[in-house]
Write an enzyme that holds these catalytic residues in place. Structure first.
Site, PDB file in Angstrom:
ATOM      1  CG  ASN A  11      -1.669   0.853   1.541  1.00 40.82           C
ATOM      2  OD1 ASN A  11      -2.310   1.873   2.352  1.00 40.82           O
ATOM      3  ND2 ASN A  11      -2.238   1.111  -0.243  1.00 40.82           N
ATOM      4  CB  CYS A  73      -4.318   5.393   5.755  1.00 35.81           C
ATOM      5  SG  CYS A  73      -3.128   4.133   4.384  1.00 35.81           S
ATOM      6  CG  HIS A 166     -13.478   0.095   6.286  1.00 38.25           C
ATOM      7  ND1 HIS A 166     -12.610  -0.250   5.596  1.00 38.25           N
ATOM      8  CD2 HIS A 166     -13.032   0.615   7.278  1.00 38.25           C
ATOM      9  CE1 HIS A 166     -11.448   0.539   5.869  1.00 38.25           C
ATOM     10  NE2 HIS A 166     -11.307   1.025   7.152  1.00 38.25           N
ATOM     11  CG  ASN A 197     -12.647   2.666   2.018  1.00 38.09           C
ATOM     12  OD1 ASN A 197     -11.802   2.631   1.156  1.00 38.09           O
ATOM     13  ND2 ASN A 197     -12.821   3.167   3.382  1.00 38.09           N
ATOM     14  CD  GLU A 215      -7.570   1.588   0.756  1.00 38.01           C
ATOM     15  OE1 GLU A 215      -7.580   2.456   1.076  1.00 38.01           O
ATOM     16  OE2 GLU A 215      -6.113   1.232   0.469  1.00 38.01           O
ATOM     17  NE  ARG A 216     -13.635   6.630   1.905  1.00 36.22           N
ATOM     18  CZ  ARG A 216     -13.586   8.073   3.593  1.00 36.22           C
ATOM     19  NH1 ARG A 216     -15.077   8.088   3.449  1.00 36.22           N
ATOM     20  NH2 ARG A 216     -13.079   7.845   3.805  1.00 36.22           N
ATOM     21  CB  CYS A 224      -7.097  -1.572   3.578  1.00 38.26           C
ATOM     22  SG  CYS A 224      -7.662  -0.398   3.684  1.00 38.26           S
ATOM     23  CB  THR A 226      -8.504   1.150   8.264  1.00 36.48           C
ATOM     24  OG1 THR A 226      -8.397   2.304   6.959  1.00 36.48           O
ATOM     25  CG2 THR A 226      -7.407   2.539   8.670  1.00 36.48           C
ATOM     26  N   GLY A 227      -8.626  -1.041   6.865  1.00 31.32           N
ATOM     27  CA  GLY A 227      -9.607  -1.698   5.953  1.00 31.32           C
ATOM     28  C   GLY A 227      -9.187  -4.254   7.162  1.00 31.32           C
TER      29      GLY A 227
END
Length: 280
Positions: A11, A73, A166, A197, A215-216, A224, A226-227
């Site tokens: 990323n 992020c 998310h 996301n 991701e948006r 990701c 946070t994902g």
């Protein structure tokens, strides 16, 4: 303008020292688009400015590749930690970083005098629909294993905010998912007022999952942070895994632990410098 290209599990972002580089706020979205372009610019999932902060040790000002501002992020914040330590902006291995008013606390682990991995206290997952935000079937409730219709097909989603929204969708096969086709329809679905996301997750066992993410404002990325946190929380909420989960991504692996008693999610993973240069 000097820059550093860094990544966490693939990323990748372009990092700019806001202490040294003064860029007008109104010019940043267009600049971000130019820098992020993988054909005509430096190339990356976005740009992160590292700034002074009155509320924390440093500020992370993050933008998606399309020039839109993003709140948080997980991979990016680990790289900010590596940047400020490796560049001598701090000599401490426990620091705080603010992003859009959120303050995260990080512990840095060194190898040969440089930051190798970082553990981030990502805070408590937000599950209330209005705070994510997502339009729920029942007003201001948690969205756990709830149906959503996308392009005529029904999916089950669990929604979590880790400072950004998310939607986690469980599938039997994520490797062959046509994410370029379905991802944009999740991102812009009418149930997500600020877009979303979307994590597509396959359960491997009680401690391992595989995840792909749309991701948006960027599209599919190799990872990701946070994902991963949101996906682990969704797995635990649905009884699918234990409270520590290794998330296998296209770009590597992250370890996520949800301390249910303290209601805090911890993310541990690498941060790497790719190259440095000057943008003229």
């Amino acid at each position: 303008m000097k820059f550093t290209k860094m990544h966490g599990c693939g990323n990748d972002y372009i990092y700019i020292n806001g202490f040294a580089e003064q860029i007008a706020q109104e010019k940043k979205p267009e600049l971000v688009q130019k820098l992020s372009d993988r054909h005509f610019g430096i190339g990356g999932d976005g740009v992160i400015f590292i700034n002074p902060s009155e509320e924390a040790d440093f500020e992370m000002e993050m933008y998606n590749a399309d020039g839109s501002r993003a709140e948080m992020c997980g991979n990016g914040i680990r790289c900010v930690a590596k940047y400020v330590y490796d560049k001598g902006l701090t000599d401490r291995t426990k620091i705080s970083i603010a992003s859009c008013g959120q303050i995260k606390y990080l512990e840095l682990f060194l190898k040969n005098g440089k930051v190798d991995t970082v553990r981030v206290n990502m805070g408590a997952p937000e599950l209330r629909a209005s705070r994510i935000p997502v339009i729920a079937e029942k007003e201001d409730t948690n969205v756990i294993n709830e149906s959503i219709l996308v392009q005529g097909k029904e999916y089950k989603m669990t929604c979590v905010s880790m400072g950004n929204p998310h939607a986690v969708v469980f599938l039997d096969d994520v490797e062959h998912l046509d994410i370029e086709k379905i991802g944009p329809f999740f991102e812009t679905h009418e149930r997500f007022p600020k877009k979303v996301n979307t994590e597509f997750v396959k359960i491997i066992d009680r401690n391992h999952i595989r995840m792909r993410v749309w991701e948006r404002g960027t599209g599919e990325t190799l990872a990701c942070g946070t994902g991963c946190c949101a996906s682990a929380a969704a797995c635990i909420l649905n009884g699918l895994t234990d409270e520590t989960v290794t998330v296998k991504l296209l770009g590597g692996e992250l370890e996520i632990t949800w301390d249910r008693e303290a209601d805090l999610i911890y993310m541990t993973g690498p941060a790497e410098t790719v190259f440095e240069g000057e943008y003229i």
